[in-house]
Design a protein around this motif. Sequence first.
Motif: not given
Length: 590
Positions: A13-25, A27-38
């Motif tokens: 899941l994290m590998l997929n998240a790391s491949s996403c673009n900034d616009d998508f990131l 829009k991710i709710p703050k309670d979900q794992v993202t590259n920014e809070n990992y």
Amino acid sequence: MKNIFIYIAIAGLMLNASSCNDDFLEKIPKDQVTNENYWKTDGDFQTYSLGLYSFYGYGVGNAYSIAVNSDEVVQGNQSQSSRIFDRITVPTTGGAWSWSTLRTINIMIREAQDSDLDDEARKHWEGVGRLFRAREYFDKVQSFGDVPWIDHELGTESPELFTAQDSRATVMGHVLEDLNFAVQNIRSDAGDNLVNKDVALAIKSEICLFEGTFRKYHTELNLSDANAWLTESASASEALMTSGDYSLSPDFRDIYSSVNLAGNPEVIFYKHYEAGVIVNIQARMMGLRDYFGATKDAVESFLCTDGLPYGVSNLHPKAIAGDPEFVYEEFENRDPRMGKTLVVPFREGMDPQNDPAIYNSSTSVYPTYSPAFIGESGISNPTGYPLYKWWSTDTPVDDVNGYLDAPLYSLNKILLNYAEAKAELGQADDDVLDKSINLLRLRVGMPKLTVAIANSINDPKKAEFAPEISNLLWEIRRERQVELMLEGSRFDDIMRWKKASYFGKPFVGAYVDLDDRPASEYNGDGSNKASVRLGDRDGNVLPAGTKVGYVLPYVERQPEWTDNETKLYYSPINTEALTINPKLNQAPGW
């Protein structure tokens, strides 16, 4: 151990998240794992890194891990190596020219370098990432030769997407830098069966031996620094050998027939399988009809019990004279590893010679004789040399849910790497042999090898297949083949030794007499139930009705390759990649 597979799923899941673009990131709710809070803890890096554990092992489910891409094994039902039989074409898309894994690795390296972890932790995780990058690039260089070196994350507009390849020397120079950083900075104790410093040393030993010998024998590359790579391999091997943490298991088959390699003193790193989580059919394949058989060349590589080659030893006078031996004869007075790698033949009324005895994986019926051929009632085999190395009654063999553990890096391989590297450097004396080859021989009760003994052997096979190397190096290569037989390393060995001619050897099985089959294996009219083609030792088909000859497992003959067949040493780049980036050159020979 079960948790490790759950972590790998999370890592995906994290590998997929790391491949996403900034616009998508955004829009991710703050309670979900993202590259920014990992990337905040050791655990974050550990979870991510597990998604990069691309160690094949024994495959999954119905995947085969026994590759038919060398001169030592064939598969039944006319299944042949596309490479050896020259059936590979340049693909339109796909192939090994894929860079998504490298992008994922470079993200991890960047995040480790920029993290707020302490210096030791930052360097550890950067080292783990750089070890994975070294492996990834090594695979690419093995496949294509020159490839572009990319050491950072690229975007869709990055100019590096359209650059030319870097030279093999440049790329492998960076690979060695990554390996050295990994060895220097990865933790010695990283956790249960996780990548640690010793795993990094084992990988370095392997990669540097390959690259050193590839450069030495592939003189067309005009790379003169083979010895530097061989020295690096020997040094990495010796660090593991002298650490005091590893020793050979008492039995040769211990690491191949275990459902739990944890704590095995010979194993440096392994892939664990677990019922209901990740499974394999490695043991099952040993008892399946018509699956895999060893070749005559593989069988003849095993020494006799006096330490001399088959065809040289007086224990087999027929072989010295050039006369064929039947399968029951040729197993007598041979290296014990032969009977631990292959099923020892036995006649009706005899007890099986292997312990535990092999039985039919589909019916659980023990055969009354071996070998059997297609059409007969036993566990039929395409060559007459059934495989045994991974047979185990501790794992299910009657379905596809086996869980035999796979040794990925082990002391026996390190000893072989060390001996070969030292021999290639001209530094192999009796002390080197006692620290490496002779430990393997002592385990199975074989005579020691000395430099003097090696020099005294006049093996006609060496004169035919490797006249350019020393007797000692020939015997070290033999030891590598018999110790690691069927494990897949033979293909890489043939590649680095520049021995594509080995792919042109005729695929020949056991020498048999169809008038000497068990009574139950004849039809009512006296004809054989066995459906087998016979030929001579050179693979030429004998006339119909011939009863005595060598089993020919394949109808078709492969090309008579020479060592200079460049295309056999590389894989083609797909045409789509070449069209998108005109600066790319096709792989050598293609």
